[in-house]
Design an enzyme around this catalytic site. Structure first.
Site, short mmCIF file in Angstrom:
data_model
loop_
_atom_site.label_atom_id
_atom_site.label_comp_id
_atom_site.label_asym_id
_atom_site.label_seq_id
_atom_site.Cartn_x
_atom_site.Cartn_y
_atom_site.Cartn_z
N ASP A 123 -93.78 -73.13 35.01
CA ASP A 123 -93.78 -71.85 34.41
C ASP A 123 -92.77 -71.22 35.24
O ASP A 123 -92.01 -71.70 36.39
CB ASP A 123 -95.21 -71.25 34.53
CG ASP A 123 -94.83 -69.76 34.08
OD1 ASP A 123 -94.31 -69.62 32.94
OD2 ASP A 123 -95.53 -68.85 34.62
N ASP A 183 -91.73 -67.23 35.31
CA ASP A 183 -92.19 -65.87 35.91
C ASP A 183 -93.35 -65.92 36.71
O ASP A 183 -94.46 -66.64 36.37
CB ASP A 183 -92.42 -64.76 34.89
CG ASP A 183 -91.18 -64.64 33.81
OD1 ASP A 183 -90.01 -64.39 34.28
OD2 ASP A 183 -91.38 -64.46 32.64
#
Lengths: 172, 172
Positions: free
Chosen positions: B7, B9
């Site tokens: 991922d 953020d």
């Protein structure tokens, strides 16, 4: 219920006729193309360079028309199946916004969380991938269904769908 | 060689400190947050509305700093493994261009074909998913590794990585 991943260009959005229309408007040329031919086979170097540049613009993607029956069939399909739109947008970063807006415009019922902008499609986890390029089926864990386009008509692949009627009639 | 989806953020890009910095600059507030708290728990309604609007801007994403050791560790990791960056960008269409440019800026070695902008992460086919939200592990076919962030510190999950040193030391 199956999970079906569907490519965008040449499958939902009519990139081939979009390019033909643009060539006619820009160069007054209307190349006649036979199965297996690509644009680079029928254009001169200047025309092909201009066409490649056109393919880098947001405008090109936003102005494409949907393929015949694609919208209605996709709407029906997603009532019974988990449908994702999986497009190799990473190769054309200028297309991100246009592709997203195009889906909102033509497929307002489609949930954005089921849109995927990727590059290497082996990252897709699905039962089926409907795509116009057999190289996208390499290392794909599900079943690849080749969506017919002029450029892939000579490609050999066991499962081929000719058009959206074929998709609508397929037993997923 | 494993396939590792990571991922963006709160895992590669430091969204938490990006928001704290912005709050301090815009409102001269520096909320102290305890484990499990989210911004909506510590801001008044106006501040939270402004923060939510900020999260819709390209500028916010482009200006984030990388988390400590993330760049170097990711560079090493992708020498031995097939690494994809999988970010739920579909929820923030304004972030598409900024996220792509951010990756080009901070991870110039990273191949664009291995970037994925998605929504529902169950579409990801990988051995591991490193993410700061356990809901992204629902229906994920591989092993979910929770990357620690203040907002998930109270979440119960068997596999947790505290920081990028933990990622570097993990036996993929």
């Amino acid at each position: 219920m199956a999970r079906i991943a569907i490519d965008m260009d040449h499958v939902i959005a009519d990139a081939h006729n979009g390019l033909l229309d643009w060539l006619e408007r820009s160069y007054s040329v209307k190349p006649s193309m036979t199965p297996g031919q690509r644009f680079r086979d029928v254009l001169n170097a200047d025309q092909y360079a201009a066409l490649s540049a056109r393919l880098e613009t947001a405008e090109f993607f936003f102005n494409l028309k949907p393929l015949e029956s694609s919208i209605e069939t996709l709407e029906l399909l997603q009532r019974n199946h988990e449908v994702f739109i999986t497009t190799a947008a990473m190769f054309v970063p200028n297309s991100f916004g246009a592709k997203y807006e195009w889906i909102k415009k033509y497929l307002p019922f489609f949930e954005p969380k089921r849109i995927v902008f990727c590059g290497d499609k082996s990252i897709i986890s699905a039962d089926y991938l409907i795509d116009d390029h057999i190289h996208n089926f390499e290392n794909f864990e599900g079943r690849g269904l080749l969506f017919s386009a002029l450029h892939n008509e000579l490609d050999s692949w066991p499962d081929r769908l000719s058009d959206w009627n074929d998709i609508g009639n397929f037993n997923f």
